[in-house]
Design a protein around this motif. Structure first.
Motif, PDB file in Angstrom:
ATOM      1  N   GLY A   1       6.774 -20.321  16.206  1.00 14.36           N
ATOM      2  CA  GLY A   1       5.546 -19.536  16.303  1.00 14.36           C
ATOM      3  C   GLY A   1       5.830 -18.051  16.396  1.00 14.36           C
ATOM      4  O   GLY A   1       5.171 -17.239  15.737  1.00 14.36           O
ATOM      5  N   TRP A   2       6.843 -17.673  17.190  1.00 12.52           N
ATOM      6  CA  TRP A   2       7.203 -16.260  17.307  1.00 12.52           C
ATOM      7  C   TRP A   2       7.724 -15.705  15.990  1.00 12.52           C
ATOM      8  O   TRP A   2       7.471 -14.546  15.657  1.00 12.52           O
ATOM      9  N   VAL A   3       8.444 -16.516  15.233  1.00 10.26           N
ATOM     10  CA  VAL A   3       8.918 -16.069  13.919  1.00 10.26           C
ATOM     11  C   VAL A   3       7.726 -15.740  13.024  1.00 10.26           C
ATOM     12  O   VAL A   3       7.703 -14.712  12.342  1.00 10.26           O
ATOM     13  N   PHE A   4       6.700 -16.602  13.035  1.00 10.91           N
ATOM     14  CA  PHE A   4       5.501 -16.337  12.242  1.00 10.91           C
ATOM     15  C   PHE A   4       4.790 -15.077  12.717  1.00 10.91           C
ATOM     16  O   PHE A   4       4.304 -14.294  11.896  1.00 10.91           O
ATOM     17  N   VAL A   5       4.731 -14.872  14.009  1.00 13.28           N
ATOM     18  CA  VAL A   5       4.073 -13.670  14.538  1.00 13.28           C
ATOM     19  C   VAL A   5       4.810 -12.420  14.074  1.00 13.28           C
ATOM     20  O   VAL A   5       4.185 -11.453  13.606  1.00 13.28           O
ATOM     21  N   ILE A   6       6.112 -12.420  14.170  1.00 10.15           N
ATOM     22  CA  ILE A   6       6.895 -11.250  13.775  1.00 10.15           C
ATOM     23  C   ILE A   6       6.790 -11.002  12.270  1.00 10.15           C
ATOM     24  O   ILE A   6       6.636  -9.858  11.829  1.00 10.15           O
ATOM     25  N   ILE A   7       6.855 -12.055  11.467  1.00  6.24           N
ATOM     26  CA  ILE A   7       6.705 -11.894  10.022  1.00  6.24           C
ATOM     27  C   ILE A   7       5.324 -11.334   9.693  1.00  6.24           C
ATOM     28  O   ILE A   7       5.183 -10.460   8.827  1.00  6.24           O
ATOM     29  N   GLY A   8       4.296 -11.817  10.378  1.00  4.23           N
ATOM     30  CA  GLY A   8       2.946 -11.303  10.160  1.00  4.23           C
ATOM     31  C   GLY A   8       2.824  -9.831  10.502  1.00  4.23           C
ATOM     32  O   GLY A   8       2.156  -9.066   9.798  1.00  4.23           O
ATOM     33  N   ILE A   9       3.493  -9.406  11.577  1.00  5.59           N
ATOM     34  CA  ILE A   9       3.471  -7.989  11.959  1.00  5.59           C
ATOM     35  C   ILE A   9       4.131  -7.149  10.878  1.00  5.59           C
ATOM     36  O   ILE A   9       3.626  -6.076  10.510  1.00  5.59           O
ATOM     37  N   ILE A  10       5.242  -7.622  10.344  1.00  3.56           N
ATOM     38  CA  ILE A  10       5.938  -6.883   9.285  1.00  3.56           C
ATOM     39  C   ILE A  10       5.075  -6.786   8.034  1.00  3.56           C
ATOM     40  O   ILE A  10       4.975  -5.723   7.413  1.00  3.56           O
ATOM     41  N   ILE A  11       4.428  -7.881   7.659  1.00  2.88           N
ATOM     42  CA  ILE A  11       3.560  -7.868   6.474  1.00  2.88           C
ATOM     43  C   ILE A  11       2.400  -6.898   6.677  1.00  2.88           C
ATOM     44  O   ILE A  11       2.060  -6.125   5.770  1.00  2.88           O
ATOM     45  N   ARG A  12       1.789  -6.922   7.864  1.00  2.45           N
ATOM     46  CA  ARG A  12       0.676  -5.999   8.132  1.00  2.45           C
ATOM     47  C   ARG A  12       1.147  -4.553   8.074  1.00  2.45           C
ATOM     48  O   ARG A  12       0.463  -3.689   7.520  1.00  2.45           O
ATOM     49  N   TYR A  13       2.299  -4.252   8.637  1.00  2.00           N
ATOM     50  CA  TYR A  13       2.828  -2.891   8.630  1.00  2.00           C
ATOM     51  C   TYR A  13       3.061  -2.412   7.196  1.00  2.00           C
ATOM     52  O   TYR A  13       2.688  -1.296   6.839  1.00  2.00           O
ATOM     53  N   LYS A  14       3.681  -3.256   6.386  1.00  2.00           N
ATOM     54  CA  LYS A  14       3.937  -2.871   4.998  1.00  2.00           C
ATOM     55  C   LYS A  14       2.629  -2.693   4.236  1.00  2.00           C
ATOM     56  O   LYS A  14       2.516  -1.792   3.403  1.00  2.00           O
ATOM     57  N   GLY A  15       1.644  -3.533   4.502  1.00  2.00           N
ATOM     58  CA  GLY A  15       0.343  -3.395   3.850  1.00  2.00           C
ATOM     59  C   GLY A  15      -0.364  -2.114   4.243  1.00  2.00           C
ATOM     60  O   GLY A  15      -0.945  -1.427   3.392  1.00  2.00           O
ATOM     61  N   LEU A  16      -0.325  -1.768   5.521  1.00  2.00           N
ATOM     62  CA  LEU A  16      -0.947  -0.519   5.974  1.00  2.00           C
ATOM     63  C   LEU A  16      -0.229   0.692   5.393  1.00  2.00           C
ATOM     64  O   LEU A  16      -0.866   1.677   5.012  1.00  2.00           O
ATOM     65  N   LYS A  17       1.086   0.609   5.313  1.00  7.70           N
ATOM     66  CA  LYS A  17       1.867   1.707   4.742  1.00  7.70           C
ATOM     67  C   LYS A  17       1.517   1.881   3.260  1.00  7.70           C
ATOM     68  O   LYS A  17       1.360   3.006   2.780  1.00  7.70           O
ATOM     69  N   LEU A  18       1.376   0.776   2.540  1.00 11.02           N
ATOM     70  CA  LEU A  18       1.013   0.827   1.121  1.00 11.02           C
ATOM     71  C   LEU A  18      -0.384   1.410   0.931  1.00 11.02           C
ATOM     72  O   LEU A  18      -0.599   2.239   0.053  1.00 11.02           O
ATOM     73  N   GLU A  19      -1.332   0.997   1.777  1.00  8.86           N
ATOM     74  CA  GLU A  19      -2.688   1.542   1.692  1.00  8.86           C
ATOM     75  C   GLU A  19      -2.709   3.037   2.004  1.00  8.86           C
ATOM     76  O   GLU A  19      -3.432   3.793   1.358  1.00  8.86           O
ATOM     77  N   ARG A  20      -1.922   3.462   2.964  1.00  7.81           N
ATOM     78  CA  ARG A  20      -1.856   4.881   3.304  1.00  7.81           C
ATOM     79  C   ARG A  20      -1.301   5.699   2.140  1.00  7.81           C
ATOM     80  O   ARG A  20      -1.793   6.782   1.838  1.00  7.81           O
ATOM     81  N   GLU A  21      -0.277   5.171   1.472  1.00  9.78           N
ATOM     82  CA  GLU A  21       0.291   5.853   0.315  1.00  9.78           C
ATOM     83  C   GLU A  21      -0.718   5.935  -0.836  1.00  9.78           C
ATOM     84  O   GLU A  21      -0.780   6.941  -1.539  1.00  9.78           O
ATOM     85  N   GLN A  22      -1.512   4.872  -1.017  1.00  8.93           N
ATOM     86  CA  GLN A  22      -2.526   4.897  -2.069  1.00  8.93           C
ATOM     87  C   GLN A  22      -3.621   5.908  -1.766  1.00  8.93           C
ATOM     88  O   GLN A  22      -4.143   6.539  -2.679  1.00  8.93           O
ATOM     89  N   GLU A  23      -3.955   6.054  -0.495  1.00  9.50           N
ATOM     90  CA  GLU A  23      -4.964   7.046  -0.125  1.00  9.50           C
ATOM     91  C   GLU A  23      -4.460   8.470  -0.349  1.00  9.50           C
ATOM     92  O   GLU A  23      -5.230   9.347  -0.718  1.00  9.50           O
ATOM     93  N   LYS A  24      -3.173   8.697  -0.128  1.00  4.80           N
ATOM     94  CA  LYS A  24      -2.603  10.038  -0.350  1.00  4.80           C
ATOM     95  C   LYS A  24      -2.610  10.396  -1.820  1.00  4.80           C
ATOM     96  O   LYS A  24      -2.742  11.561  -2.161  1.00  4.80           O
ATOM     97  N   ARG A  25      -2.473   9.409  -2.698  1.00  2.22           N
ATOM     98  CA  ARG A  25      -2.439   9.664  -4.133  1.00  2.22           C
ATOM     99  C   ARG A  25      -3.803  10.071  -4.678  1.00  2.22           C
ATOM    100  O   ARG A  25      -3.891  10.715  -5.706  1.00  2.22           O
ATOM    101  N   LYS A  26      -4.858   9.691  -4.010  1.00  6.56           N
ATOM    102  CA  LYS A  26      -6.211   9.979  -4.507  1.00  6.56           C
ATOM    103  C   LYS A  26      -6.575  11.423  -4.355  1.00  6.56           C
ATOM    104  O   LYS A  26      -6.190  12.203  -3.648  1.00  6.56           O
TER     105      LYS A  26
END
Length: 66
Positions: free
Chosen positions: A41-66
């Protein structure tokens, strides 16, 4: 589905596995099996945190490009 939502779902599923192991929903045959479910369960939680972080970082980069 966005990466942030996918990360959230992975984290929540990990939390559900941890809660099920702690509260006895998943009947453990011994203590080590219960600890294994909690670790998984903790492995899934940590993987989910990493995926969310990368997704937020990608969205932030897309907003800067606009």
């Amino acid at each position: 589905m966005s990466l942030v939502m996918a990360g959230m779902l992975v984290s929540v599923s990990g939390m559900a596995v941890i809660a099920a192991a702690i509260f006895g929903v998943i009947p453990p045959e011994n203590k080590s099996l219960q600890y294994a479910f909690i670790a998984i369960g903790w492995v899934f939680v940590i993987i989910g945190i990493i995926i969310r972080y990368k997704g937020l970082k990608l969205e932030r980069e897309q907003e800067k490009r606009k």
